[in-house]
Structures are given as C-alpha cells and as structure tokens.
Design a protein around this motif. Structure first.
Motif, mmCIF file in Angstrom:
data_model
loop_
_atom_site.group_PDB
_atom_site.id
_atom_site.type_symbol
_atom_site.label_atom_id
_atom_site.label_comp_id
_atom_site.label_asym_id
_atom_site.label_seq_id
_atom_site.Cartn_x
_atom_site.Cartn_y
_atom_site.Cartn_z
ATOM 1 N N ALA A 93 0.854 -1.188 0.000
ATOM 2 C CA ALA A 93 0.000 0.000 0.000
ATOM 3 C C ALA A 93 0.888 1.235 0.000
ATOM 4 C CB ALA A 93 -0.921 0.005 1.215
ATOM 5 N N ARG A 100 -1.245 7.487 -1.547
ATOM 6 C CA ARG A 100 -2.296 7.324 -2.554
ATOM 7 C C ARG A 100 -3.521 6.585 -2.021
ATOM 8 N NH1 ARG A 100 0.347 4.933 -7.899
ATOM 9 N NH2 ARG A 100 -1.748 5.412 -8.622
ATOM 10 N N SER A 101 -3.410 5.992 -0.853
ATOM 11 C CA SER A 101 -4.536 5.246 -0.292
ATOM 12 C C SER A 101 -4.601 5.512 1.201
ATOM 13 C CB SER A 101 -4.383 3.745 -0.565
ATOM 14 O OG SER A 101 -3.169 3.268 -0.021
ATOM 15 N N ARG A 102 -5.740 5.230 1.776
ATOM 16 C CA ARG A 102 -5.974 5.599 3.165
ATOM 17 C C ARG A 102 -5.937 4.375 4.075
ATOM 18 N NH1 ARG A 102 -11.187 9.356 3.478
ATOM 19 N NH2 ARG A 102 -10.385 9.543 5.610
ATOM 20 N N TYR A 154 -4.606 -0.432 7.098
ATOM 21 C CA TYR A 154 -4.297 -1.590 6.280
ATOM 22 C C TYR A 154 -4.190 -2.791 7.224
ATOM 23 C CZ TYR A 154 -2.600 2.407 3.582
ATOM 24 O OH TYR A 154 -2.475 3.621 2.965
ATOM 25 N N GLY A 180 -4.740 -1.155 -1.012
ATOM 26 C CA GLY A 180 -4.390 0.001 -1.820
ATOM 27 C C GLY A 180 -5.549 0.907 -2.163
ATOM 28 N N SER A 181 -6.757 0.615 -1.599
ATOM 29 C CA SER A 181 -7.909 1.450 -1.938
ATOM 30 C C SER A 181 -8.016 2.636 -0.997
ATOM 31 C CB SER A 181 -9.176 0.610 -1.865
ATOM 32 O OG SER A 181 -9.386 0.125 -0.560
#
Length: 327
Positions: free
Chosen positions: A158, A162-164, A167, A326-327
């Motif tokens: 991740a 770019r992603s929150r 994780y 990675g979302s």
C-alpha cells in the motif's frame, strides 16, 4: 506525530548461533532505538535472547554492547520459547520482535508505536524489502480459506500517499512486527508445541483475530530481510520441510472450527498423503505422523479456542474479503 502519543517500547531479538548476523544488523536496531528516544523522550530497551548458542554471541555482546539486555538460555528450545522469554522479561508495553537477520530503517519504531493508542490493536507488521533489490519481500497478508487450508501468504502493498489506512494483515510476522505485550501475555505467548520454528506467528495471529483484536500492516515501517539465514544454514531441507508441514497441520487442527472446512481439510490431507506415499515423500509422511502424535494437545487447544473465541474462522475470512488493498 507528537511525543505524548509514543510509549516506551522494548525490542526483542531471539538468536541462536547468530553472532555474525547480529554484528551485521544490530547497529541498525540501536540507531532506530536512539531515534525513537530522541523524538518520544521515552526509553527503548534492546533485549537479545540467546537461545543456547554455541558460538561466542553472549561474550561478544557483553563486550561490544553492554547496554543491550542479554538473556542467556541454557539450552536451545526453539523460536517460540525464546520469544516467550523475551516477552516475559520485557519492561515496556510495546514489544517489537525482530529476527537476528533483519536490518531496520532509522524511523521504523516511530511508525509502529502510534498504532497502539487503539486498544483493539494486537500487532502491527512491517514492510519487509529484499536487501539486494529493495523489492517487496513481505507486506500485508490477505487471508482466505481455499482447497482445505488457510491461504495466508498472499502479499499486498500500500502507498500511504495514494490510499488511506488502516491496512490489515491476517498475520503479524514473528520476524518484524510490534505487539501489545499485555495481549500476548494474556494469550499465553507463542505456542511452544510448534517448535523449533515455523507457523508460530500464524497460530498466534489467528488466536488474536479470534479474540476480536486486529493486526495492522504499516507500509512506512521498513525493514530489510534475507529470509531463513539461520534455519537454512543449520538444518537440512528435508527437516525444514517436515517441520513446516507438521506445524501447518497442527495450526489448522487447532483453529478450524467449521464442519465443512474440517471436511474439506481432511479430504485434502488424505489426497496429499496418498500422493506422498506414491512419491515416497518421507518428509510429508513424517509430518503427518508427528502431527497425529500431538492429537491430545490439539484437543486441549481446540477447547480453549471454542471457549475464548469471539470470531469464527468464517467471520475472519469474510472480513478479509472486504479488505481492498491500496484502496
């Protein structure tokens, strides 16, 4: 990140005949501890658990690093037992567990510790890179049940830019993760039935998830790991494979709590055993035989998990189906 969010922590490094590895990697751990102390104004202790080494690890550490806490076990009892000694002897609420063949980035502790302000967090695992290429060696792990077994080694990475977060990871690697010491002690530590190595971290992680705690992946916490430099040097490939397969079976027999999953697992083990008989695969056959010899201990652990668990295996698998890396 403010100092008041950071608590004192311990770094525990189990080692066995590993002076050369410590000589290479321990300086990076000490540097990370000093960086953490500067920012947090809280202490860091480095604890090395010498698991009955036959080299001069203990004498060398006393001479070269007198500030490192050295715990010398009289005999080698395996990774789980050495880790459990380290957790019991640690003085601080967060324990970062590292293999002796792991080098760390200077800021690694600063990225791990803040997660433990959330009381649900059991552990946080690092982003491990291959030291020769900086490619991903181990990231977050997505868990699912398929073809009779938990599939727990699927890596994802991740990018925090770019992603929150958060994780999640189904496994906190025993080689490079931070743990809530109190929770590990409450669970009884790593299961020493799974000695001398492999699957201890998976089994402990499943226990934690079943209690309703969470394991996180922190991609900013970077370590460098060349895997199995002790195991590969000291044990034959056949023995390593046998232990790995035996402990894989034991972990499943302890934790599979769904009748259909147990049926699928049993069928797959029969298929694998038949194939091993045809091929003359003695390592796998020994693994099955040794695992069967531990059935009484497995039953005791299954009863414990039925009584203490809050989540089922299916619920854990469903949670990880919802994780979008990675979302």
């Amino acid at each position: 990140m403010t100092p008041e969010r950071l608590r004192p922590l311990s770094v525990v490094i189990p080692t066995w005949n590993g002076r050369a590895l410590l000589e290479e990697h321990l300086p990076t751990v000490l540097a990370a501890g000093e960086a953490y102390e500067r920012v947090s104004a809280t202490p860091v202790e480095i604890v090395v658990v010498d698991d009955g080494s036959e080299d001069d690890t203990a004498a060398w550490l006393r001479r070269m690093y007198p500030r490192v806490r050295l715990i010398v076990k009289p005999a080698n009892d395996g990774f789980a037992a050495a880790c459990n000694v380290g957790f019991r002897e640690s003085r601080h609420p967060i324990v970062v567990l590292l293999n002796n063949d792991v080098a760390v980035a200077p800021d690694v502790l600063l990225h791990l510790a803040p997660h433990f302000s959330d009381p649900r967090v059991f552990a946080v695992t690092c982003r491990a890179l291959w030291p020769d290429s900086n490619r991903l060696a181990s990231g977050g792990k997505i868990g699912k049940f398929a073809r009779g077994f938990w599939r727990i080694h699927h890596n994802y990475d991740a990018d925090p830019n770019r992603s929150r977060p958060p994780y999640y990871s189904i496994v906190a690697s025993g080689g490079f993760s931070a743990f809530d010491r109190e929770k590990v002690i409450a669970l009884g530590g790593f299961d020493e039935l799974l000695g001398p190595f492999y699957w201890e971290d998976v089994e402990l992680s499943l226990r934690a998830w079943r209690r309703g705690w969470t394991i996180l992946y922190e991609p900013r916490a970077i370590v460098y790991h060349q895997a199995s430099r002790t195991i590969g040097r000291c044990f034959s490939p056949a023995y390593v494979r046998m232990v790995n397969q035996r402990n894989r079976l034991l972990t499943h027999w302890i934790h599979l709590d769904d009748p259909l999953w147990l049926l699928a697992h049993g069928a797959m083990v029969l298929v694998l055993t038949a194939g091993a008989l045809v091929r003359g695969d003695r390592a796998f056959l020994r693994a099955v035989a040794q695992a069967l010899g531990h059935i009484p201990e497995v039953r005791r652990r299954r009863r414990r998990e039925r009584q203490a668990g809050k989540l089922t295996g299916r619920e854990i698998a469903a949670f990880f189906r919802s994780v979008r890396p990675g979302s």
